[in-house]
Scaffold this motif. Structure first.
Motif, short mmCIF file in Angstrom:
data_model
loop_
_atom_site.label_atom_id
_atom_site.label_comp_id
_atom_site.label_asym_id
_atom_site.label_seq_id
_atom_site.Cartn_x
_atom_site.Cartn_y
_atom_site.Cartn_z
N GLU A 1 -47.49 51.00 19.88
CA GLU A 1 -47.13 49.59 19.88
C GLU A 1 -46.38 49.15 21.13
N HIS A 2 -46.31 50.00 22.14
CA HIS A 2 -45.59 49.63 23.36
C HIS A 2 -46.58 49.33 24.48
N THR A 3 -46.07 49.06 25.63
CA THR A 3 -46.93 48.78 26.77
C THR A 3 -47.67 50.06 27.18
N PRO A 4 -48.98 50.04 27.15
CA PRO A 4 -49.72 51.29 27.45
C PRO A 4 -49.68 51.62 28.93
N MET B 1 -53.68 52.19 6.98
CA MET B 1 -52.22 52.18 7.14
C MET B 1 -51.72 53.52 7.65
N GLN B 2 -52.32 54.59 7.13
CA GLN B 2 -51.91 55.93 7.56
C GLN B 2 -52.25 56.16 9.03
N ILE B 3 -53.43 55.69 9.45
CA ILE B 3 -53.80 55.82 10.87
C ILE B 3 -52.82 55.06 11.74
N ARG B 4 -52.46 53.86 11.32
CA ARG B 4 -51.53 53.07 12.13
C ARG B 4 -50.18 53.77 12.22
N THR B 5 -49.75 54.38 11.13
CA THR B 5 -48.45 55.06 11.14
C THR B 5 -48.49 56.35 11.96
N ALA C 1 -53.19 51.43 21.34
CA ALA C 1 -52.56 50.12 21.19
C ALA C 1 -53.55 49.10 20.63
N LEU C 2 -54.79 49.14 21.12
CA LEU C 2 -55.80 48.22 20.60
C LEU C 2 -56.15 48.55 19.15
N LEU C 3 -56.28 49.83 18.84
CA LEU C 3 -56.53 50.20 17.44
C LEU C 3 -55.42 49.69 16.54
N THR C 4 -54.18 49.88 16.97
CA THR C 4 -53.03 49.43 16.17
C THR C 4 -53.09 47.93 15.96
N ALA C 5 -53.35 47.19 17.04
CA ALA C 5 -53.41 45.74 16.92
C ALA C 5 -54.54 45.30 16.00
N ASP C 6 -55.70 45.94 16.12
CA ASP C 6 -56.85 45.56 15.29
C ASP C 6 -56.61 45.89 13.82
N ILE C 7 -56.00 47.04 13.54
CA ILE C 7 -55.70 47.40 12.16
C ILE C 7 -54.69 46.42 11.58
N THR C 8 -53.65 46.10 12.35
CA THR C 8 -52.64 45.16 11.87
C THR C 8 -53.26 43.80 11.60
N ARG C 9 -54.11 43.35 12.51
CA ARG C 9 -54.76 42.05 12.32
C ARG C 9 -55.63 42.07 11.06
N PHE C 10 -56.33 43.19 10.86
CA PHE C 10 -57.18 43.29 9.68
C PHE C 10 -56.34 43.25 8.40
N LEU C 11 -55.24 43.98 8.37
CA LEU C 11 -54.43 44.06 7.16
C LEU C 11 -53.71 42.76 6.86
N GLU C 12 -53.53 41.93 7.86
CA GLU C 12 -52.74 40.71 7.66
C GLU C 12 -53.59 39.45 7.54
N ARG C 13 -54.90 39.53 7.86
CA ARG C 13 -55.74 38.34 7.82
C ARG C 13 -57.00 38.62 7.02
N GLU C 14 -57.70 37.55 6.66
CA GLU C 14 -58.97 37.70 5.95
C GLU C 14 -59.99 38.33 6.89
N TYR C 15 -60.71 39.32 6.38
CA TYR C 15 -61.66 40.08 7.20
C TYR C 15 -63.04 39.44 7.12
N THR C 16 -63.70 39.34 8.26
CA THR C 16 -65.11 38.95 8.31
C THR C 16 -65.85 40.00 9.13
N PRO C 17 -67.07 40.36 8.72
CA PRO C 17 -67.82 41.40 9.44
C PRO C 17 -68.05 41.06 10.91
N GLU C 18 -68.04 39.78 11.25
CA GLU C 18 -68.28 39.39 12.65
C GLU C 18 -67.17 39.89 13.57
N GLN C 19 -66.03 40.27 12.99
CA GLN C 19 -64.92 40.75 13.81
C GLN C 19 -65.14 42.18 14.31
N ARG C 20 -66.16 42.88 13.78
CA ARG C 20 -66.33 44.29 14.11
C ARG C 20 -66.70 44.49 15.57
N ILE C 21 -66.18 45.55 16.13
CA ILE C 21 -66.61 46.02 17.45
C ILE C 21 -67.59 47.16 17.19
#
Length: 809
Positions: free
Chosen positions: A760-763, A751-755, A772-792
């Motif tokens: 969050e704007h058009t890059p 959460m601190q990294i995202r803040t 922007a991608l980090l922000t989106a991925d962190i938000t998705r992680f915090l809002e949905r169930e996490y599975t290790p297969e999602q890792r990059i």
């Protein structure tokens, strides 16, 4: 089987015997056969293609061993030349026309003179009948059995080994299998029966296709050894966890109530002084090892020299000329149970060396030591030296430093593996105690001279260590009559501790979340953080000079990468050692009353210094490749295909300048954010707020890797790769760590990294797109169930251990 069932079986067997009529004598049955006389006589019926075996004494116990005289040649599958299977105590019981090969249960016993007490234990636990033979002849209580099917089977487990390695479903082809007569021999105290076995399969795996000329038909020889039990007189020595010896253990139900039921004895060779009262004495019988003649010079001499170091330890234990090493005489069979052997083993890829033994399961007495040394080990050390020195100024000269370093390693490796066959376990704390043992895994001690050049003169030790001498003294000292052995052994261990020498072994050093700050493989020095800084300086200096001088003239330029990989990752094991300082605890295998400190937390200042050193390994300036080097490595040429010893890459055929940095960063961050380590950091801060906690550690990690600005776009791209690695490991920690508080702290850091660092704007730039991608991925992680297969994840790092090859154990 019930008593009624057993009676019925015996009755049926007697009827079968009666139906057969009188048996011929052994002499009549074997007339005209090729007889091999010895401990267990065998007869070869050439006309029928059968092997007959004479059981001289029914009910007598012996040791049965299966081994591989010839191997598959693949380290990954693990079926090596000279591989020894586990020994088994067996006996032959006759029941009418049948002889059963029975393995008594040595794990549960009653060491008692009372036969009823022994019988109660024997009948409480299962035994194993390994084979049933048919009696074909009999003379004066001796019986002859048909052993053909017994020996012509996959006794060593080649089929399951191939299946485990996903190399296909093979089966034994009896029509392409036969007795191997040249190595079927009988001696007074052992009989060796060797067979050629062919395994067939329709869909062989890639590893088998690499090493077998026709992978649908894999032919390997197996050995059956029948070995007489050692003569009486051996005195078992009780094990002590502080002494560093392998051993045997068993339940003894005859021990008095209140005493420990599990009995533990060390494994060691039989060695006795001719004069037990003398401070130094010749042995009754020396321990002799033989080095494989198949090892070429100068390697063979290096193997002999390194193994002979152990004589220093036996001299320290009070023996004169008790340990000898000789070159194997012509015609000696390496798997003959009478000889201790150092065998030279070839594989298609680099792999572990190891030391095995054949041991008396009753007492722990070592009957045969057998060392297997992988031949590619010396070549890999030579490659390490080439990368460090880049020595080929003209491309045609061959400076001697590389060979000296490689042979120094072979001497140390020979001593190390022989040490295992003397009974000694790994001692992974020795590198922090002045290189006190060859039973540690040594990383080459590489130094920078004042002029910035590389010094390999002390890369490896040249003698046995102080711990090794004391351990051999503890395990092999022969005490005169009347001396209290337990008191004397305790005195040796007290003397060892007084010299600052301790023992910490595998389970404490190999785990990724290891606790002991000085127990590690392939590290150096007592101060892991200081040694990491020094190692990084060596790596930096070597990389600055690295280039086409790392390969000889006429070699494809693309093969520079073979030497580059181990140099670029020169720091990997010292980083692993330094990371164990975080949340670490120094400890010993303390016993009550021995006055050792059982557990001591690593001081807070030392932990902070370790994290500072680790942050160096995440610095883009350290992770970047020299620009001239990037302009030098073309795609792999024809017939020089890619292989696992090279960097995996995002860029396809072209050399990747970024993914090696991401892979190296992934190694450090993955170790740092290990689940167990994170939980210990939470715990240590809760118990003592002055100690670093997980919050502090993650904050330092993020502060040290985020928010950096680089004028060089290459460094900026590496920086982004490192940030991605950090975020991915934080998400893994927050999503899967067993300890809830670890998840909470990691999620808070995300959460601190995202803040603080999100976008969050058009890059409109590479940096903004990354954030922007980090922000989106962190938000998705915090809002949905996490599975290790999602890792990059970055490309997998090339194999590392062992230094010199990859595979112990």
């Amino acid at each position: 089987m019930t008593a009624a069932g057993l009676a019925l079986a015996l009755f049926t067997a007697s009827l079968d015997a009666a139906a057969q009529g009188p048996l011929p004598s052994i002499a009549e049955k074997t007339r005209g056969m090729d007889r091999r006389d010895g401990f267990v006589p065998v007869y070869w019926d050439v006309a029928a293609g059968k092997l007959w075996m004479e059981i001289p004494r029914a009910g007598e116990e012996l040791i049965y061993v299966v081994s591989l005289p010839s191997g598959l040649g693949s380290n990954d599958v693990g079926l090596d030349r000279g591989q020894i299977g586990g020994e088994r105590l067996v006996r032959f019981d006759r029941v009418g026309p049948r002889v059963l090969m029975v393995q008594p249960n040595q794990a549960y016993r009653a060491v008692s003179e009372d036969p009823d007490e022994r019988r109660a234990v024997e009948e409480s636990f299962a035994q194993s009948v390994l084979w049933g033979f048919t009696v074909g002849a009999e003379t004066d209580g001796r019986v002859l059995v048909d052993a053909t099917d017994f020996v012509l089977r996959d006794a060593h487990g080649v089929i399951p080994a191939l299946k485990r390695a996903r190399q296909g479903d093979y089966k034994l082809d009896a029509t392409r299998s036969a007795l191997y007569l040249p190595n079927t021999k009988a001696f007074p105290r052992n009989t060796e029966v060797e067979v050629t076995l062919t395994f067939t399969g329709d869909a062989p795996g890639a590893l088998v296709r690499t090493v077998a000329p026709t992978p649908e038909a894999v032919t390997i020889r197996q050995r059956h050894s029948f070995v007489a039990l050692p003569p009486p007189g051996y005195q078992p020595r009780r094990s002590d966890p502080r002494a560093g010896f392998f051993g045997i253990s068993f339940f003894d139900y005859a021990t008095p109530v209140g005493e420990e039921v599990v009995q533990r004895y060390i494994s060691r060779h039989r060695l006795e002084k001719r004069d037990p009262t003398a401070a130094v004495s010749e042995p009754v019988r020396p321990i002799v090892y033989y080095v494989d003649r198949g090892a070429p010079e100068p390697i063979r001499s290096a193997l002999v020299e390194g193994a002979r170091w152990w004589n220093q330890a036996f001299e320290a234990a009070g023996y004169r000329d008790a340990f000898r090493v000789e070159v194997m005489p012509p015609g000696m069979d390496p798997l003959d149970a009478r000889y201790n052997v150092i065998q030279w083993v070839h594989r298609s890829t680099r792999g572990w060396s190891y030391g095995n033994t054949v041991t008396d399961p009753r007492t722990g007495e070592i009957i045969k030591g057998h060392v297997s040394l992988g031949s590619l080990r010396v070549r890999q050390d030579y490659l390490l030296a080439e990368g460090l020195l880049a020595p080929y100024a003209t491309g045609t000269e061959i400076p001697p430093e590389m060979e000296r370093m490689a042979l120094a390693r072979i001497r140390q490796l020979s001593a190390h593996e022989v040490g295992h066959t003397l009974g000694l376990a790994h001692n992974y704390v020795a590198s922090a105690q002045g290189r006190a043992s060859v039973m540690d895994y040594p990383h080459p001690q590489v130094r920078l001279r004042a002029d910035g050049t590389i010094d390999l003169s002390e890369a490896y030790t040249a003698e046995i260590g102080a711990w090794d001498k004391l351990a051999i003294t503890w395990g092999y000292q022969h005490f005169p009559a009347g001396m209290d052995e337990r008191t004397a052994l305790e005195g040796i261990l007290a003397d060892t501790r007084g010299r600052g020498l301790t023992f910490v072994t595998d389970e404490d050093a190999r785990a990724p979340g290891g606790l002991h700050p000085q127990a590690h493989l392939w590290d150096n020095g007592a101060d892991a953080a200081a040694e990491l800084r020094r190692t990084m300086a060596v790596r930096r200096a070597a990389l600055e000079r690295f280039g086409e001088r790392a390969i000889r003239a006429g070699r494809p330029l693309a093969t520079i990468e073979e030497a580059l990989v181990p140099l670029y990752l020169h720091h990997r094991y010292q980083a692993e050692a330094a990371v164990k300082v975080l949340g670490g605890m120094s400890y010993t295998y303390a016993l009550r009353g021995d006055r050792q400190d059982p557990l001591t937390p690593v001081p807070a200042s030392v932990q902070r210094a370790a994290l500072e050193a680790l942050m160096l390994t995440l610095d883009p300036a350290e992770l970047a490749m020299p620009r001239p080097l990037l302009e030098l490595i073309p795609p792999r040429p024809f017939t020089y295909g890619a292989h696992r010893e090279l960097f995996n890459r995002w860029t396809g055929l072209g050399f990747d300048a970024v993914s090696p940095a991401a892979s190296a960063a992934d190694l450090t961050v993955g170790l740092l954010l290990n689940d167990e380590r994170a939980a210990r950091l939470v715990q240590q801060n809760a118990l003592n707020p002055a100690m670093p906690g997980l919050e502090w550690t993650l904050d330092q990690l993020v502060r040290g890797t985020f928010g950096r600005r680089h004028a060089d776009p290459y460094l900026a791209e590496i920086d982004r790769a490192v940030e991605r690695v950090v975020v991915e490991h934080l998400m893994r920690l927050a999503g899967t760590a067993p300890m809830p508080q670890v998840r909470a702290v990691a999620a808070g850091q995300l959460m601190q990294i995202r803040t603080s660092y999100g976008f969050e704007h058009t890059p409109s730039s590479p940096e903004q797109a990354h954030r922007a991608l980090l922000t989106a991925d962190i938000t998705r992680f915090l809002e949905r169930e996490y599975t290790p297969e999602q890792r990059i994840t970055p490309p997998a790092i090339p194999p590392g251990a062992p230094i010199g090859d990859d595979g112990e154990f």
